[in-house]
Design a protein around this motif. Structure first.
Motif, mmCIF file in Angstrom:
data_model
loop_
_atom_site.group_PDB
_atom_site.id
_atom_site.type_symbol
_atom_site.label_atom_id
_atom_site.label_comp_id
_atom_site.label_asym_id
_atom_site.label_seq_id
_atom_site.Cartn_x
_atom_site.Cartn_y
_atom_site.Cartn_z
ATOM 1 N N VAL A 80 0.849 -1.198 0.000
ATOM 2 C CA VAL A 80 0.000 0.000 0.000
ATOM 3 C C VAL A 80 0.889 1.254 0.000
ATOM 4 O O VAL A 80 0.635 2.226 -0.718
ATOM 5 N N THR A 81 1.973 1.213 0.781
ATOM 6 C CA THR A 81 2.877 2.371 0.838
ATOM 7 C C THR A 81 3.454 2.674 -0.544
ATOM 8 O O THR A 81 3.527 3.838 -0.955
ATOM 9 N N CYS A 82 3.839 1.633 -1.273
ATOM 10 C CA CYS A 82 4.381 1.834 -2.629
ATOM 11 C C CYS A 82 3.327 2.509 -3.512
ATOM 12 O O CYS A 82 3.627 3.466 -4.230
ATOM 13 N N ARG A 179 5.234 -0.778 9.586
ATOM 14 C CA ARG A 179 4.158 0.182 9.327
ATOM 15 C C ARG A 179 2.800 -0.382 9.722
ATOM 16 O O ARG A 179 2.497 -1.540 9.462
ATOM 17 N N PHE A 180 2.010 0.462 10.332
ATOM 18 C CA PHE A 180 0.658 0.090 10.706
ATOM 19 C C PHE A 180 -0.199 1.276 10.273
ATOM 20 O O PHE A 180 -0.348 2.255 11.000
ATOM 21 N N LEU A 181 -0.664 1.184 9.023
ATOM 22 C CA LEU A 181 -1.205 2.367 8.362
ATOM 23 C C LEU A 181 -2.398 2.986 9.091
ATOM 24 O O LEU A 181 -2.496 4.192 9.212
ATOM 25 N N ARG A 182 -3.285 2.119 9.626
ATOM 26 C CA ARG A 182 -4.472 2.709 10.259
ATOM 27 C C ARG A 182 -4.087 3.465 11.540
ATOM 28 O O ARG A 182 -4.709 4.463 11.879
ATOM 29 N N LYS A 206 -8.382 -17.613 -1.057
ATOM 30 C CA LYS A 206 -8.315 -17.691 0.415
ATOM 31 C C LYS A 206 -7.585 -16.468 0.971
ATOM 32 O O LYS A 206 -6.891 -15.769 0.239
ATOM 33 N N THR A 207 -7.721 -16.254 2.277
ATOM 34 C CA THR A 207 -7.007 -15.116 2.871
ATOM 35 C C THR A 207 -5.504 -15.268 2.671
ATOM 36 O O THR A 207 -4.974 -16.372 2.728
ATOM 37 N N LYS A 208 -4.824 -14.144 2.431
ATOM 38 C CA LYS A 208 -3.366 -14.172 2.275
ATOM 39 C C LYS A 208 -2.695 -13.728 3.562
ATOM 40 O O LYS A 208 -1.487 -13.626 3.642
ATOM 41 N N TYR A 209 -3.533 -13.382 4.550
ATOM 42 C CA TYR A 209 -2.982 -12.996 5.843
ATOM 43 C C TYR A 209 -2.856 -14.249 6.697
ATOM 44 O O TYR A 209 -3.806 -14.672 7.340
ATOM 45 N N THR A 210 -1.697 -14.855 6.683
ATOM 46 C CA THR A 210 -1.476 -16.042 7.505
ATOM 47 C C THR A 210 -1.467 -15.604 8.971
ATOM 48 O O THR A 210 -1.353 -14.410 9.273
ATOM 49 N N LEU A 211 -1.539 -16.579 9.870
ATOM 50 C CA LEU A 211 -1.532 -16.256 11.295
ATOM 51 C C LEU A 211 -0.252 -15.477 11.647
ATOM 52 O O LEU A 211 -0.280 -14.499 12.406
ATOM 53 N N LYS A 212 0.866 -15.883 11.024
ATOM 54 C CA LYS A 212 2.148 -15.220 11.304
ATOM 55 C C LYS A 212 2.096 -13.745 10.875
ATOM 56 O O LYS A 212 2.514 -12.844 11.615
ATOM 57 N N LYS A 213 1.539 -13.507 9.681
ATOM 58 C CA LYS A 213 1.457 -12.125 9.187
ATOM 59 C C LYS A 213 0.520 -11.289 10.061
ATOM 60 O O LYS A 213 0.758 -10.108 10.311
ATOM 61 N N MET A 214 -0.570 -11.945 10.509
ATOM 62 C CA MET A 214 -1.523 -11.222 11.346
ATOM 63 C C MET A 214 -0.881 -10.849 12.679
ATOM 64 O O MET A 214 -1.057 -9.741 13.180
ATOM 65 N N LEU A 215 -0.106 -11.799 13.232
ATOM 66 C CA LEU A 215 0.557 -11.518 14.511
ATOM 67 C C LEU A 215 1.556 -10.387 14.366
ATOM 68 O O LEU A 215 1.671 -9.519 15.223
ATOM 69 N N LYS A 216 2.278 -10.379 13.232
ATOM 70 C CA LYS A 216 3.266 -9.308 13.027
ATOM 71 C C LYS A 216 2.554 -7.956 12.966
ATOM 72 O O LYS A 216 2.971 -6.989 13.601
ATOM 73 N N LEU A 217 1.452 -7.921 12.225
ATOM 74 C CA LEU A 217 0.705 -6.663 12.107
ATOM 75 C C LEU A 217 0.178 -6.227 13.477
ATOM 76 O O LEU A 217 0.264 -5.056 13.843
ATOM 77 N N ALA A 218 -0.322 -7.225 14.235
ATOM 78 C CA ALA A 218 -0.865 -6.902 15.556
ATOM 79 C C ALA A 218 0.236 -6.328 16.450
ATOM 80 O O ALA A 218 0.035 -5.331 17.153
ATOM 81 N N CYS A 219 1.429 -6.932 16.404
ATOM 82 C CA CYS A 219 2.544 -6.426 17.225
ATOM 83 C C CYS A 219 2.979 -5.045 16.752
ATOM 84 O O CYS A 219 3.246 -4.157 17.568
ATOM 85 N N ASP A 220 3.046 -4.850 15.424
ATOM 86 C CA ASP A 220 3.429 -3.526 14.914
ATOM 87 C C ASP A 220 2.459 -2.473 15.420
ATOM 88 O O ASP A 220 2.851 -1.367 15.777
ATOM 89 N N GLY A 221 1.174 -2.829 15.447
ATOM 90 C CA GLY A 221 0.160 -1.887 15.920
ATOM 91 C C GLY A 221 0.418 -1.496 17.357
ATOM 92 O O GLY A 221 0.448 -0.316 17.702
ATOM 93 N N ILE A 222 0.654 -2.483 18.200
ATOM 94 C CA ILE A 222 0.825 -2.179 19.627
ATOM 95 C C ILE A 222 2.173 -1.524 19.904
ATOM 96 O O ILE A 222 2.253 -0.463 20.527
ATOM 97 N N PHE A 223 3.245 -2.114 19.398
ATOM 98 C CA PHE A 223 4.572 -1.601 19.768
ATOM 99 C C PHE A 223 4.913 -0.277 19.073
ATOM 100 O O PHE A 223 5.732 0.475 19.560
ATOM 101 N N ASN A 224 4.274 -0.003 17.905
ATOM 102 C CA ASN A 224 4.557 1.272 17.244
ATOM 103 C C ASN A 224 3.775 2.426 17.839
ATOM 104 O O ASN A 224 4.110 3.574 17.634
#
Ligand code: UDP
Ligand code: MG
Length: 314
Positions: A80-82, A179-182, A206-224
């Protein structure tokens, strides 16, 4: 016909099943706005037939379709950033390719933008066709995030949103890696208006957001967006300090006034608790410095001016 240019930004990862149907609906929605538009696809390292279809679309619609293709998978947020980096529009609209966010809402978003909103964000009333696990974790996560974040991040929103050019320009100055755009959008402020909608099922694939990708996004949201985890040891240290001190006072009172004989090990436990309190407080102090260093590293703009009147400095 209105003349402001609209840019639609669509990240794509292994989506050959849905791409053409998606293009038809996206293009129809963009046409119905009555504005000139560009559709920017960012291929996030798909190795299926996605790129072949994107080449075909770019060839058939040279005036509206633009494609950027990554050398490998960098993740949805960077795709999305690109798209945002290369968009030329007066308003940028970010949408998933899988038709979960209905493109038919785009004209309404554009209308709200013309009425003065700088950001129009999609707010999900319901999520169709997703597992109970995903719905429950998403619900809990958004609530945890908003309670920890120093900035109000609206509940139940994704990246489906419209950004005015001035908002997008600030976005482009924020070059942090994780990055956590929202969250970044909430951090920037501006006049943000929700558009409520029911999130559809995926049109295909199917969803392309694997559990691993979702966890990374969730952590980026909290830690950023929160230094609270780094400061937590300090709070634990203070709590232990208070408990240890109260324990020692109680034992001294019991011994001195009531002549009770507290066993040696109880004194040892109280001493241990107080020592741990000191250790935790020191860790918390480190955390506070680290949090501040992290903020400096992110190098975000110090402030954002939304409007000036008679400022005289163009
Ligand atoms: N996507 C991407 N890179 C990734 C994962 C997903 O560009 O590594 C794209 C995907 O093609 C879609 C959007 O991001 O357009 C959202 O992904 P998906 O629909 O799989 O996520 P979900 O809606 O299930 O959370
Ligand atoms: Mg999806």
């Amino acid at each position: 016909m209105a003349n402001e240019l609209l840019s639609l930004i669509i990240p794509v990862y292994y989506e050959e099943e849905v791409l053409m149907e998606s293009y038809r609906r996206m293009d129809a929605a963009m046409q119905s706005t009555g504005h000139p538009y560009e559709i920017i696809y960012v291929n996030d390292g798909s190795r299926d037939g996605t790129m072949k279809l994107l080449r075909q679309l770019a060839k058939e619609h040279p005036d509206t379709v633009r494609v950027y293709s990554f050398s490998r998978n960098f993740g949805h947020q960077l795709a999305v950033t690109c798209g945002m980096d290369h968009a030329k529009g007066d308003a940028l609209i970010i949408i998933d390719v899988d038709l979960q966010d209905p493109p038919e809402l785009i004209p309404k978003m554009v209308e709200m933008w013309k009425e003065g909103a700088d950001v129009v964000y999609g707010k999900r009333l319901k999520r169709k066709g997703e597992t109970i696990f995903k719905k429950l974790t998403a619900k809990l996560y958004y609530r945890l995030l908003s309670s920890m974040s120093a900035y109000p991040i609206p509940l139940d929103t994704g990246d489906f949103r419209l950004l005015d050019r001035k908002v997008a320009d600030v976005f482009l100055k924020m070059r942090e890696q994780a990055r956590f755009l929202r969250g970044m959008s909430a951090w920037m402020g501006f006049e943000a208006v929700p558009l409520e909608y029911v999130r559809d099922e995926r049109a295909a694939g199917k969803t392309k957001y694997t559990l691993k990708k979702m966890l990374k996004l969730a952590c980026d949201g909290i830690f950023n967006f929160s230094s609270k985890p780094l400061e937590l040891p300090f709070a634990i240290g203070v709590l232990l300090g208070v408990l240890g001190t109260l324990g020692v006072i109680a034992m001294i009172v019991l011994t001195a006034i009531y002549g009770a004989k507290c066993p040696q090990w109880l004194w040892a436990v109280a001493g241990g608790v107080l020592l741990h309190a000191v250790t935790f407080c020191c860790m918390g102090v480190h955390g506070m410095y680290l949090g501040r260093m992290y903020d400096e590293l992110k190098d975000r703009p110090l402030y954002i001016v939304a409007e000036t009147l008679n400022a005289g400095d163009n």
